[in-house]
Design an enzyme around this catalytic site. Structure first.
Site, PDB file in Angstrom:
ATOM      1  CB  SER A  16     -21.724  92.010 -61.214  1.00 43.58           C
ATOM      2  OG  SER A  16     -22.927  92.604 -60.808  1.00 43.58           O
ATOM      3  CG  ASN A  17     -24.889  95.200 -64.105  1.00 46.50           C
ATOM      4  OD1 ASN A  17     -25.338  95.993 -63.282  1.00 46.50           O
ATOM      5  ND2 ASN A  17     -25.520  94.075 -64.442  1.00 46.50           N
ATOM      6  NE  ARG A  18     -20.479 102.330 -64.227  1.00 49.14           N
ATOM      7  CZ  ARG A  18     -20.606 103.333 -65.096  1.00 49.14           C
ATOM      8  NH1 ARG A  18     -20.428 103.105 -66.388  1.00 49.14           N
ATOM      9  NH2 ARG A  18     -20.913 104.545 -64.679  1.00 49.14           N
ATOM     10  CB  SER A  19     -27.277  98.143 -61.819  1.00 50.98           C
ATOM     11  OG  SER A  19     -28.470  98.422 -61.140  1.00 50.98           O
TER      12      SER A  19
ATOM     13  CB  ALA B 267     -28.411  96.214 -64.743  1.00 48.58           C
TER      14      ALA B 267
END
Ligand code: CTP
Length: 398
Positions: free
Chosen positions: A210-213, A277
């Site tokens: 996943s990502n930091r959004s 994101a």
């Protein structure tokens, strides 16, 4: 929601229905409005100024002089200018007549004549007074001259007669004001679809990429669009944001799920804002079992996910399409090329080189680029303020 922060004058004239005005004041305050009460002398026989000043948390006005000894004067002009709306409730036959003729021998009519805001009036009187030609003509004249009529109800009247003349209930009066302000908001009638947060792509039953959004920017936009009168749907990846009940929220996990939900809503939307994101890659296959560690390195093959915004751009019809670009180098060039490639109307650029911008924090620093490559560079601001800038830009494009 729409009455939050609005200044409302409740003007009460002398009818038995004046007791309902206390409930009206309470409900307006509960809806977020600031209320000042104006009373005619005769209305004080039906409801006490103390009740209304206690409810509105402000002195009640009924006289031009607040203190006859010192000559202290109440400024009805200032009060009229302060108001975003004035509600005359109950409006008696006498007050309707004076509103029409401008006979300002009392503070209520002087405040009415000074008000530049929309004026609502809710008549209350007995059946025959209400049906009298002069009352009907006064009402017609007031409506023809921009005042907003809140029709009385039908039922048993204080005299025992049955028919029209009973003042509208406080809930109906509040709803009339809400409908008025809702209709006059810049995004009224517009449908806005927003994506927010990250997506998660499964690797095995316990792991994902996943990502930091966090979804903060997307939900700030959703709340702002709602405040401006839009109907709002947010399709969001996993996040911990609590949103207003009036926003339709569709929770998804993967890029494919996000695409499916956005696609299903696409023809409904007038505006689509893609702040999510979205993962560009997902594991080529998801392991059914938890992947066990071995002595050597782990290699996972990734394949491309669907480019949601790219697909929307290909089949764009009436919609305004707004994309976000997070860049770490050649920021402007990359953003402009995405705007063109994805057939967007606007792109909002975050640079990872600006501190306080992009992921996780409560602030952002953006540049807004339109189809003609016109660029607006904004300062570092809270995400709520950035959302207001973006929504204002959308309003001008619509
Ligand atoms: N986006 C999307 N679907 C994807 C990837 C991105 O809809 N699979 C949207 C994002 O929500 C954003 C815009 O496209 O509004 C730009 O995303 P970004 O990932 O920065 O652009 P890409 O086109 O994927 O380019 P690159 O990864 O090369 O920077």
């Amino acid at each position: 929601m729409v009455l939050r922060g609005k200044n409302v004058i409740v003007a009460i004239s002398g009818s038995i229905a004046a007791y309902k005005s206390a409930i009206l004041v309470r409900q307006l305050i509960k809806s977020g409005a600031r209320v000042r009460v104006v009373m005619s002398e005769s209305s004080k026989d039906f409801v006490s100024p103390l009740t209304l000043s206690t409810l509105s948390k402000y002195p009640v006005y009924s006289d031009f002089n607040s203190n006859k000894e010192t000559g202290e004067w109440i400024n009805h002009v200032e009060l009229g200018l302060w108001a975003d709306a004035m509600v005359v409730a109950p409006a008696t036959a006498n007050t309707l007549s004076k509103m029409r003729s401008g006979e300002s021998d009392n503070f209520l009519i002087a405040a009415y004549l000074s008000a530049r805001c929309p004026v609502f009036f809710a008549p209350a009187m007995d059946l025959d007074m209400y049906n009298h030609q002069s009352t009907r003509e006064n009402i017609d004249w007031l409506v023809a001259n921009g005042n907003i009529f809140i029709a009385p109800g039908n039922g048993e009247l204080a005299s025992g007669l049955v028919g029209e003349g009973r003042m509208a209930e406080p809930e109906e009066i509040v709803s009339s004001l809400e409908r008025f302000f809702q209709r006059n908001l810049p995004l009224s009638g517009k449908k806005v679809l927003i994506t927010a947060g990250p997506t998660r792509e499964k690797i095995d039953p316990v792991r994902f990429i996943s990502n930091r959004s966090t979804g903060k920017m997307g939900f700030a936009l959703a709340e702002e669009a709602l405040r401006k009168g839009a109907q709002v749907t947010v399709v969001c990846g996993p996040n911990s944001i609590v949103n207003s009940d009036s926003i339709e929220r569709i929770n998804v996990v993967s890029a494919q799920e996000m695409f499916d939900q956005v696609w299903a809503k696409y023809s409904w939307a007038d505006v689509v804002i893609m702040t999510a994101a979205v993962a560009d890659y997902r594991p080529a296959s998801i392991s059914d079992q938890k992947i066990k560690k071995t002595g050597g390195p782990l290699e996972i093959k990734f394949v491309r996910t669907v480019d949601i915004l790219g697909e929307l751009g290909k089949s764009k019809q009436k919609q305004l399409l707004i994309g976000f670009a997070v860049e770490s180098e050649n920021e402007l060039e990359n953003a402009k090329s995405k705007l063109k490639r994805k057939n967007l109307d606007l792109i909002v650029l975050n640079s990872l080189n600006d501190s306080g911008a992009a992921f996780e924090g409560d602030t952002n620093k953006v540049s807004i680029i339109d189809k003609n490559n016109k660029i607006e560079h904004k300062q570092l601001k809270s995400k709520v303020e950035v959302a207001a800038d973006i929504i204002d830009k959308i309003v001008t494009l619509l």
